[in-house]
Write an enzyme that holds these catalytic residues in place. Structure first.
Site, short mmCIF file in Angstrom:
data_model
loop_
_atom_site.label_atom_id
_atom_site.label_comp_id
_atom_site.label_asym_id
_atom_site.label_seq_id
_atom_site.Cartn_x
_atom_site.Cartn_y
_atom_site.Cartn_z
N HIS A 178 -13.94 -79.16 -34.53
CA HIS A 178 -13.26 -80.19 -33.95
C HIS A 178 -11.94 -80.33 -34.40
O HIS A 178 -11.02 -80.56 -33.69
CB HIS A 178 -14.06 -81.57 -34.28
CG HIS A 178 -15.43 -81.88 -33.60
ND1 HIS A 178 -15.25 -82.27 -32.32
CD2 HIS A 178 -16.56 -82.08 -33.74
CE1 HIS A 178 -16.41 -82.34 -31.78
NE2 HIS A 178 -17.38 -82.42 -32.72
N HIS B 107 -18.76 -89.22 -42.50
CA HIS B 107 -17.41 -88.80 -42.17
C HIS B 107 -16.49 -89.65 -43.29
O HIS B 107 -17.10 -90.71 -43.70
CB HIS B 107 -17.25 -89.01 -40.81
CG HIS B 107 -17.55 -87.93 -40.04
ND1 HIS B 107 -16.63 -86.87 -39.86
CD2 HIS B 107 -18.64 -87.48 -39.41
CE1 HIS B 107 -17.13 -85.92 -38.99
NE2 HIS B 107 -18.32 -86.28 -38.81
N ARG C 168 -18.95 -75.79 -37.88
CA ARG C 168 -19.39 -76.49 -36.72
C ARG C 168 -18.47 -77.68 -36.48
O ARG C 168 -17.76 -77.84 -35.68
CB ARG C 168 -20.95 -76.84 -36.68
CG ARG C 168 -21.59 -77.01 -35.23
CD ARG C 168 -21.42 -78.55 -34.79
NE ARG C 168 -21.92 -79.55 -35.98
CZ ARG C 168 -21.77 -80.56 -35.93
NH1 ARG C 168 -20.98 -81.49 -35.12
NH2 ARG C 168 -22.36 -81.19 -36.86
#
Lengths: 350, 289, 341
Positions: free
Chosen positions: C19, C199, C15
């Protein structure tokens, strides 16, 4: 008010503000609305705004919302005359539209006089509840509201236990529910929670401040708080009469300090935070009486009026203000002796 | 000429802002501001403006049917479904600001004239009012629109609890409106709520995938439509475009509200009210009934 | 607080990784990775467009594989591992997206909103609860509000029926002290499990994940080789190894995990996520990691410095989902540059 009396207040503002001038630069060119702006807090906030504008060129627009224009002009004539001050006459409960350009709000409306609370308890509660409701509903439509400071009350903590020297913001005490004497404190609790609800639902930036006890110009000399009656006695050169045994413990912050704390919290505080506002130096009422007495020559007599001991615990109400010190570097700048001296002098000069 | 008489059902933010706009209009007279209680800020405002107020909701209208030409319904989709048959039986012109979709969809800059024949007009959604004129222009200039997408960002503060709960209905209604007016094969609506302070103005971006994009032709059709919108929504502005970014057409629109009752940033709410008022004025100018 | 001994690992490689490849993962890639994840006994495998269900769009990027195919493919290849999806109200709706996901047999739904807008999730969460699907609440871009406000928004999610709440450091902005403060605030206020999604813009993804766990978080996200937006996520095979070394139970087979990561590098990744100079800027500016491809593309197009774009986006407090505003910002910077020269 005589120019000399105004100058005393401006000197006080100048004295306490020194370390925080940079903080208050956030007010530059902003519009500040004060509800209930002709009272003690409103008066001192206005003095501080005048100082910031007249000395530091901050170009703040001050809007004062209150019910009685005549009272505002009578109590604060020199403020009312300033070009950057606008009086908005109205009952807060009927407020629909805020001034479009408002950036900061201090919600100080609400009568803290416990005589009013006893005479008109229903009105006291309704005024606080409905006024706060109208304000949050109007604030939902403000487009550049940076902070709304809700002036609550140290009374919302209820009874301070003897083993707790100072009440921190996290203290879970509350006024007795359903008690006749709880009306004001309970309404103030409701107002806090309503403000919080508006913050969560409408993302209003809201800061809650719980003020304790104060001394200074603009306090009504006939107000029922101990220090006022002492000052009144001293002005009349009569013995200072203390109600009770004088062992009640309070702490008093000076008006100029109060205004400084309010404005610094208003601009530097973060939404959702809650702060006590007051002095953390507890003193007995008897000590306060003796400090007032010592200001007169010859020294005035202090009369205690104790009932026979009935084992009633001593009433204490002193805030822990370490959060304000930690987050903003705020502390009481004016000591109690100076505060009393300046207050007396202002009354004698005005 | 006799004034065209309007009533506003719903005393919330939308209804109150409509009232201020109606009072400014030289063609409309507000004869009733109707809610369910007297304690709302909207009621306070209406009373201060000297408007007849009622707390009787829909029941007020049959009792005063002779005094009213047009009813704005600014309640909720659920309520409008109940109100619509009552108003229809009374023969009242209705402008529906809820997403009930009882009547045909109306976007004045696009289908003002054909809307005049309908007794109940639906004003789609705020995002629809902002984007459909652009979508329509794209459809007019491109026989094959494969896909059309509209992304709106609004200030978090301009979305109350009802808007938040009805987010899916907003998306669905906007997508339907886009499809109906552009003829696109597929449409998509996206909504973002941004909590920044000062509040952001409503902004809407229209993306389209078409066969043989012709930006010049699009501009020729779009420009007069935008001028038309500006006559009733002064704060409507093309921010970017139309441009071709890769193989997609992009048009960005900003809507700044008039700041009547609602604040300027709530262009999303302003545009739907402006469109509703523009339609009511048209009915008034056509001589009412 | 009780010491955490067991962590539920959720793997959004299929998922968030989307990106990193502009949402071009194919059904074949999804099938392969699902089989590897299944073999490694990864508890939850999340698939979808980078912004979740119903988010394939010109705004964020069109997905190569549509939601239906992604979900079917994953479902066919996952047996013991649970199939998870991400959905953002405003992008994905109940009727169009969630009902179909339910029919295709999704196990875990993670309903996400911008950190201050939790009330948008109520109906989606309610739908999952009514249909008996496990549902977690997710607060994205969680660095943008204070710990106290985060706790209040998280409490809303709990009240709506979420069975866990995850904080996403979507910009890769957090330092371990931020994690301690925020996860701590959630732990103090919620009765449901708390999770963290890191992240790596500032090189803190693993350290922040461990810190979150030490503060009581029992759900951690990580992606194989860090396959995710911007500088990538917590690198899953590293995270699992670290957790195992700390004696934390994950139920994951380390060799299987390492094999899955190697496979991902071979088959899924266009490039191994790294902390590029731009990623550092993006993290510092607190900008959504998913913006990085858009910013790079538009900066080249407009011939401007992408670092200026990131800082301007940060200054304007642009949130995830507002990709269209990158065009506006880029156009403005280009115009002001032209004026200056």
């Amino acid at each position: 008010m005589k120019q000399a009396a105004i100058q005393l207040l401006q000197d006080d503002c100048s004295r306490v503000i020194q370390e925080h001038i940079a903080d208050l630069d956030l007010l530059r060119d902003a519009t500040l609305l004060v509800t209930g702006g002709s009272g003690f807090m409103g008066g001192w906030i206005a003095e501080m705004v005048c100082h910031l504008n007249d000395v530091h060129r901050k170009n703040i627009r001050l809007k004062v919302l209150a019910r009685n224009r005549a009272r505002f002009q009578e109590r604060l004539p020199h403020i009312a005359a300033k070009p950057y001050v606008e009086f908005i006459q109205g009952d807060l409960r009927d407020l629909v539209d805020l001034p479009r350009d408002v950036n900061y709000i201090v919600h100080a409306a609400g009568d803290p006089d416990n005589r009013t609370h006893s005479i008109n308890p229903v009105g006291t509660m309704i005024n606080i509840a409905d006024g706060t409701r109208a304000l949050v509903q109007a604030a939902e439509r403000a487009s550049d509201l940076r902070m709304m400071l809700n002036v609550s009350s140290g009374n919302i903590y209820g009874w301070q236990p003897a083993e707790l020297t100072r009440i921190p913001e996290s203290y879970m005490g509350a006024p007795a529910c359903g008690a006749a004497e709880s009306t004001y404190a309970e309404a103030k609790r409701y107002a806090e929670t309503l403000m919080t609800a508006a913050r969560c639902q409408s993302r209003l930036p809201i800061l809650i401040v719980r003020p304790f006890a104060f001394v200074g110009a603009y306090q009504l000399i006939d107000a029922p708080w101990a220090v006022n009656t002492f000052i009144n006695d001293a002005l009349q050169k009569r013995p200072i009469r203390v109600l009770g045994n004088g062992q009640t413990v309070r702490s008093l912050l000076y008006g100029a300090d109060l205004a400084l704390w309010l404005l610094v919290m208003l601009v530097r505080g973060k939404t959702g935070q809650i702060y006590n506002l007051g002095s953390d130096a507890g003193v007995t009422v008897e000590t306060v009486a003796r400090l007032v007495a010592a200001q007169s020559q010859p020294r005035l007599e202090v009369l205690l009026n104790a009932a026979p001991s009935r084992n009633i615990p001593t009433s204490i109400l002193v805030p822990d203000t370490s959060a304000a010190t930690r987050d903003f570097g705020l502390k009481a700048i004016t000591d109690l002796d100076t505060a009393i001296r300046h207050t007396l002098k202002w009354h004698q000069t005005k | 000429m006799q004034q065209y008489r309007i009533a506003i059902l719903g005393s919330g933010n939308i209804g109150t802002d409509l009232l201020v706009k109606a009072m400014r209009s030289p063609h409309l007279t507000c004869v009733a501001f109707i809610g369910r209680g007297y304690t709302s800020p909207g009621m306070n405002k209406a009373r201060a403006l000297g408007i007849t107020c009622s707390d009787q909701s829909i029941d007020y209208i049959p009792e005063h049917a002779d005094e009213i030409d047009l009813v704005f319904d600014a309640t909720s989709a659920k309520d409008h479904a109940l109100h619509a048959p009552i108003l229809k039986a009374l023969g009242k012109q209705v402008i529906d600001l809820t997403p009930a979709k009882v009547g045909p969809m109306c976007v004045p800059a696009v289908n003002l004239d054909s809307s005049l024949g309908s007794s109940n007009l639906n004003m789609v959604t705020c995002g629809g009012q902002a984007s459909i004129p652009v979508a329509f222009a794209i459809g007019q200039t491109h026989p094959e629109v494969d896909y059309l997408e509209v992304v709106s960002s609004i200030a978090s503060k301009s979305a109350g609890p009802a808007t938040r709960i009805n987010l899916d209905e907003y998306i669905e209604t906007t997508e339907k409106g886009l499809q109906a007016f552009s003829g696109a094969k597929r449409t998509k609506a996206i909504l973002n709520l941004n909590p920044a302070v000062p509040c952001i103005d409503m902004q809407t971006t229209i993306f389209a995938n078409v066969k043989n994009p012709d930006i010049e032709a699009l501009k020729r059709v779009l420009d007069p439509i935008v001028e038309k919108i500006k006559t009733y929504v002064p704060g409507y502005k093309i921010l970017v475009g139309p441009i071709l970014d890769g193989d997609r057409i992009v048009v960005m629109v900003k809507v700044r509200g008039r700041g009547d009752y609602l604040p300027e940033y709530a262009g999303n709410l302003d545009i739907i009210n402006c469109a509703a008022i523009a339609m009511a004025e048209q009915f008034a100018m056509n001589g009412g009934n | 607080m009780q010491k955490v001994t067991k962590v539920l690992v959720s793997d959004p490689s299929l998922r968030d990784g989307n990106h990193a490849v502009s949402h071009q993962l194919s059904a074949d890639q999804i099938a392969k990775y699902c089989r590897a994840a299944e073999k490694a006994r990864i508890p939850i495998v999340e698939v979808g467009h980078g912004n979740g269900l119903g988010a394939s769009s010109l705004q964020v990027g069109l997905a190569k594989t549509d939601d239906d195919v992604m979900l079917r493919t994953a479902r066919e290849n996952l047996v013991n591992s649970k199939l998870g999806i991400h959905i953002i109200p405003g992008f994905g709706t109940i009727k169009r997206d969630l009902e179909r996901a339910r029919d295709l047999g999704v196990d875990v739904v993670r309903v996400a909103s911008h950190c201050s807008e939790a009330d948008l999730t109520e109906r989606h969460i309610r739908f999952c609860r009514t249909n008996g699907i496990t549902v977690f609440g997710v607060l994205m871009m969680s660095h943008m509000i204070s710990a106290q406000l985060l706790a209040e928004e998280a409490k809303k999610l709990e009240n709506y029926g979420a069975e866990a709440v995850l904080l996403m450091d979507s910009a890769g902005y957090y330092l371990p002290s931020d994690v301690t403060e925020r996860i701590g605030a959630l732990m103090d206020n919620l009765s449901i499990p708390v999770g963290f999604h890191a992240h790596n813009n500032l090189g803190m993804a693993i350290a922040n994940s461990v810190t979150a766990m030490e503060c009581g978080a029992t759900i951690l996200d990580g992606c194989s080789r860090g396959f995710g937006a911007g500088a990538g996520n917590a690198q899953l095979e590293v995270l699992v190894a670290v957790l195992h070394r700390m004696g934390i139970e994950t139920g994951i087979d380390l060799y299987g995990m390492l094999d899955a990561a190697d496979m991902a590098e071979q088959e899924l990744l266009k490039e191994i996520p790294r902390i590029s100079s731009l990623s550092v800027v993006s993290g510092l500016a607190g900008v959504f990691s998913g913006f990085s491809k858009h910013v790079q593309r538009l900066s080249t197009e407009y011939n401007i410095d992408p670092r200026d774009v990131f800082f301007e986006l940060g200054r304007r407090r642009i949130i995830a989902g507002q990709e269209d505003l990158i065009i506006e910002v880029a156009a403005e910077i280009a115009a002001s540059k032209k004026e200056q020269s």
